[in-house]
Enzyme design. Structure first.
Site, PDB file in Angstrom:
ATOM      1  CD  GLU A  32      -2.803   1.250   2.390  1.00 52.33           C
ATOM      2  OE1 GLU A  32      -2.808   0.328   3.231  1.00 52.33           O
ATOM      3  OE2 GLU A  32      -3.540   2.248   2.439  1.00 52.33           O
ATOM      4  NE  ARG A 257       2.105  -8.280   9.527  1.00 57.74           N
ATOM      5  CZ  ARG A 257       2.218  -7.113   8.901  1.00 57.74           C
ATOM      6  NH1 ARG A 257       3.132  -6.253   9.216  1.00 57.74           N
ATOM      7  NH2 ARG A 257       1.375  -6.770   7.979  1.00 57.74           N
ATOM      8  CE  LYS A 267       2.754   0.043   5.024  1.00 53.57           C
ATOM      9  NZ  LYS A 267       2.368  -0.059   3.602  1.00 53.57           N
TER      10      LYS A 267
END
Ligand code: ATP
Ligand code: MG
Length: 556
Positions: A32, A257, A267
Site C-alpha cells: 500500500e 510476518r 507504518k
C-alpha cells in the site's frame, strides 16, 4: 531439482507437477503506498519475487491503492526505488488496484445481481454493533433483504455521488452467524469523497482491501497469492468472493510476518516517528526502512542474505536485530576498503621526528581480499590519535598509550609517551608528547621487543576533517511495540554526531559508491543527503563488534 526448502515452495512444486494453472507461476507483491518499505517488506519481497524467479514465473508489483486519504506518489516512487535496489524485477510495468476500479465495480454489480450483496444504511457504529463478537453471533441488518433492483439503484447512485460520505456501504451477503467475523456480511464498498493520486475525483466510492485484493489477483492471473498470517482469517472471504464471481481463483498462502527486536514495523507508527520529529524522515538512518538502510550503508546483498536466512516461517516470531547486523558486517568485511580515521582526535607530537618531514607508509586495503591492493598514508611529526586510546593514569590492563608506555602505530612506528600538555584552565589533556623508534618502521622492532597495543592515527597536517554520525538502537527496549507509549522507550542516544573527525587524506574523494572500514571503529558510508564537496558526512553503518557471531560461537 532439489527438494523444496519450505511449505510455500512445496505447494508451488506440487501445483507445477499437477499442471495446475497450465504450469504457470505468478506471484505478486502488493504494497500500500502509504509509507516506505521496511525490512519486513524486504522479507516479503524475497519470498514473492524469489519464488517467482526460481520457478520461471513472474512477480507483479501491484500498488494496493484503495485508501486515497493515506496514499501518495512520493510513496509509490520510494517503493519502486527500494525494490530496484533490492534487485527485484517486475517486468515492464507496475500495476495498481486502481487500474481495476471499473472491473471491481462490475464485480460488485454482479454480486448484487446474484443477490449476494446489498446496500446497507447502518452507521459504521451500528455495523460494528450488529457484527457480534467472537462468542456471540451477529444480527442481520434491517437492510439485508433489499431487492436486487433497489440495491442496483442505490449502488449506481452511490457511484454517481448522490449520497453523503459514510451514509451507506455495499456489503457482501454471507452469514451473520459465521464463526469467522470476516464472513459476517463484510463491507466491500464505501463512499469516500477523496482525491485519488491516480484516478483524481473520478470515484466517490472505493472498494475495501478485501474486495480489491482477490479480484485484482484474479484479473492479473496470479497463481499463488502469498501474504502474511493476519490474512489467514480473510482467506474464506477471499475464496467466497472468487467462487461467487466465478473467475480465475488464485490460491492465497500465508506466512508469518517478520518482527525484529528493538524495531517497530507498523507504518502507522513509523509515520508518527517522522511526524513527531523523532527522526529526520523516512530515510533517517535509524529507521528500519530500506531507504534508511541504503543511506546508512547496508548493501542489498546483506539485506537479502538476512531475508533468506530468516526464510519462510509459518509461526510468528521475532528475529534478533544482531542477526541482520551480522549479515551487514559479513558482507562489508569482504568488500570494504580499510582506512584510518580518528573520531575524537587527540594531538600527538613526536618530539624526535624531523619537522617538515613526511613519509608515505604502505597500508593494506583489505586483508580479506588481496586483489584490492594497498595504498600509502602520510606520516609526519604531528598526528591525531583517538582520545580513548590514551589514559594518563591507566589500569594495568590498558594496553594502549599512557605515560611511559610504548604502542605500535598501525602501519607506522612504535611510539612511547613522554609527557602530556594540559589546558591551563580546564586541566584537559590537549597534547601528548611522544618519541618514536626509527628502527620500528612498518611495526616490527629489530630487537624483537613486543608491544601489546596497536592504535590507529592520522597525520594532522594531511588529514581531512569530516562529520561522523554514530547510530545506536532507536529504542532502549527489545520490544518497543509492547510499551504503552513508544516515547517512553526512545533511546536518547540513538544518534551521536561528531563534528571534527580526522580521516586519512584519500577520503577527501569518498563517494557513496565506496564502502569503508575505519580500522577498529566500524563500517562507514558517505551520507548521500547531507554531504557537500569539502564537507563530507559519514554514517556509521555498523560497529565491528559482532555480538551475534560471538553468541553463536559460545553455543548460545
Ligand atoms: P502496516 O500494517 O505496517 O501498514 P502492511 O502489511 O499493511 O503494513 P503493506 O504495504 O500492505 O503493509 O504490505 C505489503 C506486503 O508486505 C503485504 O503482503 C504484507 O503482508 C507484507 N509485509 C508487511 N509487513 C511485513 C512484515 N513485517 N514481514 C513480512 N511481510 C510483511
Ligand atoms: Mg496492508
Amino acid at each position: 531439482m532439489s527438494s523444496p526448502t519450505d511449505f510455500i515452495r512445496s505447494i508451488v512444486e506440487e501445483d507445477l507437477e499437477a499442471n495446475k494453472n497450465g504450469g504457470r507461476v505468478m506471484t505478486r507483491f502488493p504494497p500500500e503506498p502509504n509509507g516506505y518499505l521496511h525490512i519486513g517488506h524486504a522479507q516479503a519481497t524475497a519470498i514473492d519475487f524469489g519464488i517467482a524467479s526460481e520457478y520461471g514465473g513472474v512477480c507483479n508489483l501491484r500498488f494496493d491503492d484503495t485508501n486515497p486519504t493515506k496514499e501518495n506518489v512520493e510513496y509509490v516512487k520510494s517503493i519502486e526505488e527500494d525494490l530496484r535496489w533490492l534487485g527485484h524485477d517486475w517486468g515492464s510495468q507496475a500495476y495498481y488496484s486502481s487500474d481495476y476500479f471499473d472491473d471491481l465495480y462490475g464485480f460488485a454489480k454482479k454480486l448484487i445481481d446474484k443477490g449476494k450483496a446489498y446496500v446497507c444504511d447502518l452507521s459504521p457504529a451500528e455495523i460494528k454493533e450488529y457484527r457480534g463478537t467472537l462468542t456471540e453471533p451477529g444480527k442481520d441488518s434491517p437492510y439485508r433483504d433489499r431487492s436486487v433492483e433497489e440495491n442496483l439503484d442505490l449502488f449506481t447512485r452511490m457511484r454517481a455521488g448522490e449520497f453523503e460520505q459514510g451514509s451507506r456501504v455495499l456489503r457482501a451477503k454471507i452469514d451473520m452467524a459465521s464463526p469467522n467475523l470476516n464472513l459476517r456480511d463484510p463491507v466491500i464498498y464505501r463512499i469516500l469523497y477523496a482525491t485519488h493520486h491516480r484516478t483524481g475525483d473520478d470515484w466517490p466510492i472505493y472498494p475495501t482491501y478485501d474486495f480489491a485484493q482477490g479480484q485484482s489477483d484474479s484479473i492479473e492471473g496470479v497463481t499463488h497469492s502469498i501474504c502474511t498470517l493476519e490474512f489467514e482469517d480473510h482467506r474464506p472471504l477471499y475464496d467466497w468472493l472468487l467462487d461467487e464471481l466465478e473467475v480465475h481463483h488464485p490460491q492465497q498462502i500465508e506466512f508469518a510476518r517478520l518482527n525484529l527486536t528493538y524495531t517497530m514495523m507498523s507504518k502507522r507508527k513509523l509515520l508518527s516517528l517522522v511526524e513527531d520529529g523523532h527522526v529526520t524522515g523516512w530515510s533517517d538512518p535509524r529507521m528500519p526502512t530500506i531507504s534508511a538502510m541504503r543511506r546508512r550503508g547496508y548493501t542489498p546483498e546483506a539485506v537479502n542474505n538476512f531475508s533468506r536466512s530468516v526464510g519462510v516461517v509459518k509461526r510468528n516470531h521475532t528475529a534478533e536485530i544482531q542477526l541482520l547486523e551480522h549479515f551487514v558486517r559479513e558482507d562489508l568485511n569482504r568488500r570494504a576498503q580499510r582506512v584510518l580515521g580518528v573520531l575524537r582526535p587527540l594531538k600527538v607530537v613526536i618530539e624526535n621526528y624531523p619537522e617538515g618531514q613526511t613519509e608515505e607508509m604502505e597500508a593494506v586495503n583489505n586483508p580479506e581480499d588481496p586483489s584490492m591492493g594497498s595504498r600509502t598514508v602520510p606520516f609526519s611529526r604531528e598526528l591525531y590519535i583517538e582520545r580513548d586510546d590514551f589514559m594518563e593514569d591507566p589500569p594495568k590492563k590498558f594496553y594502549r598509550l599512557a605515560p611511559g608506555r610504548e604502542v605500535r602505530l598501525r602501519y607506522g612506528y612504535f611510539i612511547t609517551c613522554q609527557s602530556v600538555v594540559k589546558d591551563e584552565h580546564t586541566g584537559e589533556i590537549v597534547e601528548v608528547r611522544c618519541t618514536y623508534d626509527p628502527e620500528t618502521r612498518g611495526g616490527q622492532a629489530p630487537d624483537g621487543r613486543r608491544v601489546r597495543g596497536t592504535i590507529h592515527w592520522v597525520s594532522a597536517e594531511h588529514a581531512v576533517t569530516a562529520e561522523v554520525r554514530l547510530y545506536d538502537r532507536m529504542f532502549t527496549d527489545e520490544r518497543p511495540d509492547a510499551a504503552d507509549d513508544y516515547n517512553s522507550v526512545l533511546n536518547p542516544e540513538s544518534l551521536v554526531t561528531l563534528n571534527s573527525c580526522r580521516l586519512e587524506p584519500g577520503l577527501a574523494d569518498a563517494t557513496p559508491e565506496a564502502r569503508y572500514q575505519f580500522e577498529r571503529l566500524g563500517y562507514f558510508y558517505v551520507d548521500s543527503v547531507d554531504s557537500k564537496p569539502g564537507a563530507l558526512v559519514f554514517n556509521r553503518t555498523v560497529s565491528l563488534k559482532d555480538s551475534w557471531a560471538k553468541a553463536q560461537k559460545a553455543g548460545r
